[in-house]
Design a protein around this motif. Structure first.
Motif, mmCIF file in Angstrom:
data_model
loop_
_atom_site.group_PDB
_atom_site.id
_atom_site.type_symbol
_atom_site.label_atom_id
_atom_site.label_comp_id
_atom_site.label_asym_id
_atom_site.label_seq_id
_atom_site.Cartn_x
_atom_site.Cartn_y
_atom_site.Cartn_z
ATOM 1 N N ASN A 162 0.841 -1.192 0.000
ATOM 2 C CA ASN A 162 0.000 0.000 0.000
ATOM 3 C C ASN A 162 0.881 1.249 0.000
ATOM 4 O O ASN A 162 1.538 1.555 0.997
ATOM 5 C CB ASN A 162 -0.912 0.015 1.228
ATOM 6 N N LEU A 163 0.917 1.930 -1.144
ATOM 7 C CA LEU A 163 1.709 3.147 -1.272
ATOM 8 C C LEU A 163 0.800 4.320 -0.940
ATOM 9 O O LEU A 163 0.016 4.777 -1.780
ATOM 10 C CB LEU A 163 2.292 3.266 -2.684
ATOM 11 N N GLU A 164 0.892 4.780 0.283
ATOM 12 C CA GLU A 164 -0.011 5.810 0.780
ATOM 13 C C GLU A 164 0.570 7.210 0.580
ATOM 14 O O GLU A 164 1.775 7.386 0.425
ATOM 15 C CB GLU A 164 -0.284 5.575 2.278
ATOM 16 N N GLY A 165 -0.288 8.205 0.616
ATOM 17 C CA GLY A 165 0.152 9.590 0.566
ATOM 18 C C GLY A 165 0.445 10.095 -0.834
ATOM 19 O O GLY A 165 0.094 9.469 -1.839
ATOM 20 N N THR A 166 1.132 11.220 -0.872
ATOM 21 C CA THR A 166 1.464 11.906 -2.122
ATOM 22 C C THR A 166 2.953 12.214 -2.153
ATOM 23 O O THR A 166 3.530 12.645 -1.145
ATOM 24 C CB THR A 166 0.680 13.232 -2.232
ATOM 25 N N LEU A 167 3.588 11.984 -3.294
ATOM 26 C CA LEU A 167 5.019 12.258 -3.407
ATOM 27 C C LEU A 167 5.286 13.757 -3.361
ATOM 28 O O LEU A 167 4.612 14.548 -4.022
ATOM 29 C CB LEU A 167 5.577 11.685 -4.715
ATOM 30 N N ARG A 168 6.289 14.127 -2.587
ATOM 31 C CA ARG A 168 6.688 15.530 -2.525
ATOM 32 C C ARG A 168 7.487 15.903 -3.770
ATOM 33 O O ARG A 168 8.039 15.024 -4.439
ATOM 34 C CB ARG A 168 7.528 15.776 -1.265
ATOM 35 N N PRO A 199 -3.000 5.267 -3.180
ATOM 36 C CA PRO A 199 -3.076 6.522 -3.937
ATOM 37 C C PRO A 199 -1.787 6.934 -4.620
ATOM 38 O O PRO A 199 -1.819 7.510 -5.705
ATOM 39 C CB PRO A 199 -3.498 7.549 -2.873
ATOM 40 N N ALA A 200 -0.642 6.653 -4.021
ATOM 41 C CA ALA A 200 0.623 7.035 -4.657
ATOM 42 C C ALA A 200 0.867 6.216 -5.917
ATOM 43 O O ALA A 200 1.372 6.734 -6.923
ATOM 44 C CB ALA A 200 1.792 6.874 -3.688
ATOM 45 N N ALA A 201 0.491 4.947 -5.896
ATOM 46 C CA ALA A 201 0.626 4.099 -7.093
ATOM 47 C C ALA A 201 -0.353 4.543 -8.170
ATOM 48 O O ALA A 201 -0.006 4.628 -9.357
ATOM 49 C CB ALA A 201 0.401 2.638 -6.729
ATOM 50 N N GLU A 202 -1.578 4.845 -7.766
ATOM 51 C CA GLU A 202 -2.599 5.256 -8.726
ATOM 52 C C GLU A 202 -2.256 6.587 -9.396
ATOM 53 O O GLU A 202 -2.640 6.828 -10.544
ATOM 54 C CB GLU A 202 -3.950 5.366 -8.012
ATOM 55 N N ALA A 203 -1.518 7.435 -8.686
ATOM 56 C CA ALA A 203 -1.150 8.743 -9.231
ATOM 57 C C ALA A 203 0.021 8.672 -10.199
ATOM 58 O O ALA A 203 0.296 9.640 -10.914
ATOM 59 C CB ALA A 203 -0.813 9.700 -8.087
#
Length: 430
Positions: A162-168, A199-203
């Protein structure tokens, strides 16, 4: 009980289950290059089995040493070319129209959700980014695949990531996969399918998804996979839509079909790993294992002799854009040589069209044709004993890019920054 994407693909492709735990799968594609395939071809010829199961499902490329650097590599290329012609294989990409295998085959639309794919190359796991099951195999399995269109596997369990959050800003998919491997170790996913969710993978773009799936094998995984979605549809639309093979007339129809391969919500996993991507910093490997990782901040000041931007991990147009953004208006350090290898001929052409190639040249970089050569220390960027390379490739084993050389794996952004500074540093600190 629900099923994972890998379980759905196995059940849809099974031809036989001859032993407990062994699944013989029908293959949708067999990918080939000039290093491992000639060995398989010569063995088949010696057994009077010089034929292929379906020439339309075999895709071949010259990529590892492109063009040949000596008589031995020229002979490997010749064996592949002669075989392709004998078998009437239509999809063959010779030098001048070629690319790194794990970049050009997706670029040509040869990978689709739900596919089964093998190749005599460990980074075949890259293609799981499309929701396919793709795995590297040895010579014997490659021979059987070429001859019969099947391959035997143990049904792998899936490890949910699970890649959570947003990349800076400044943090890339390469930093994500390096941080993940550091977390679980080089044996953390042995004989499993790493399923990237969250969400990080989906983005991520398809290029970013290919980067993280590419290095799944560095954690011991058989394959890495992402769930097919509209990002997948958009990438494949030129091939599956009205201007392609006309499989679909509307993107919504393609999406509905692709999504049938997605893992069910109640699927069972061997384990789950949660990674907060919002907290990640740019990072790089140290030592000689992919799980030995520190942040770029911690490694600041580490000298480099060479910078390499390219490979099946980070040689796509998105990667070149990121590197060029750092290099624009700057010169590389006098103590450094920098090599940029666009992953395919088409990527090179697009980089030229966008003005990226002039940026690299003006910065002092050497821009080469598409090749895998430097990554495995065969050509186009081999290190000397004691030299250090900041590289966007995927392996940092001792001697990988040249006997006695040290390789620090990192993103194109961090590699470009190192080229300018002459040492490892954050791009924001230039």
């Amino acid at each position: 009980m629900g099923k994972t994407l890998a379980e759905k693909i196995f059940e849809a492709h099974v031809r036989d289950r001859p032993f407990a735990g062994t699944w013989v799968l029908n293959l949708d594609a067999v990918f080939c290059h000039e290093i491992t395939t000639p060995i398989a071809v010569n063995d088949l010829v010696s057994k009077n089995l010089d034929r292929v199961f379906d020439p339309r499902k075999i895709k071949a490329v010259i990529d590892h040493v492109s063009p040949a650097k000596d008589s031995k590599t020229a002979e490997q290329g010749k064996i592949l070319r002669d075989w392709v012609r004998r078998q009437g294989i239509p999809d063959f990409f010779d030098i001048g129209r070629n690319g790194v295998c794990h970049a050009i085959f997706p670029e040509k639309g040869f990978v689709r959700p739900g596919y089964t794919i093998i190749m005599g190359d460990s980074h075949t796991c890259t293609h799981g980014a499309f929701g396919a099951f793709a795995a590297g195999v040895g010579t014997t399995d490659l021979e059987v695949g070429i001859l019969k269109g099947v391959c035997a596997f143990k049904k792998p369990a899936s490890l949910r990531i699970n890649l959570e959050g947003t990349l800076r800003p400044g943090v890339t998919p390469k930093d994500v996969i390096l941080a993940l491997i550091a977390r679980i170790g080089v044996a953390g996913a042995t004989d499993q399918v790493m399923e990237f969710r969250g969400p990080a993978a989906e983005a991520m773009s398809m290029e970013g998804r290919m980067t993280i799936c590419n290095m799944a094998v560095e954690a011991g995984a058989t394959s890495g996979v992402c769930m097919p979605d509209m990002v997948t549809v958009e990438y494949l639309w030129p091939f599956v839509g009205p201007r392609g093979d006309q499989t679909y007339t509307a993107k919504e129809a393609a999406l509905a079909d692709f999504e049938t391969w997605r893992s069910d919500e109640d699927a069972v996993y061997a384990g789950t790993v949660d990674l907060d991507c919002s907290a990640l910093e740019p990072c790089a490997t140290v030592g000689y294992k992919p799980d030995q990782v520190k942040t770029i901040r911690e490694l600041t000041g580490t000298r480099v002799d060479q910078v390499y931007i390219g490979s099946c991990t980070n040689g796509r147009i998105e990667d070149l854009r990121a590197a060029a953004a750092v290099l624009k208006g700057r010169k590389i350090a006098d103590t450094v040589r920098a090599i940029v290898s666009p992953a395919t001929t088409a990527v090179y052409a697009e980089a030229l069209k966008e003005g990226l190639i002039p940026i690299f040249l003006e910065a002092g970089c050497c821009v080469t044709n598409a090749t895998c050569g430097a990554c495995l220390g065969m050509s186009n960027g081999v290190l000397a004993d004691g030299e250090v390379c900041a590289s966007t490739t995927n392996r940092n084993f001792y001697g990988r890019m040249g006997k006695g050389g040290m390789v620090h794996l990192m993103s194109p952004v961090s590699a470009a920054a190192a080229a300018v500074a002459g040492y490892i540093t954050r791009a924001e600190d230039l």
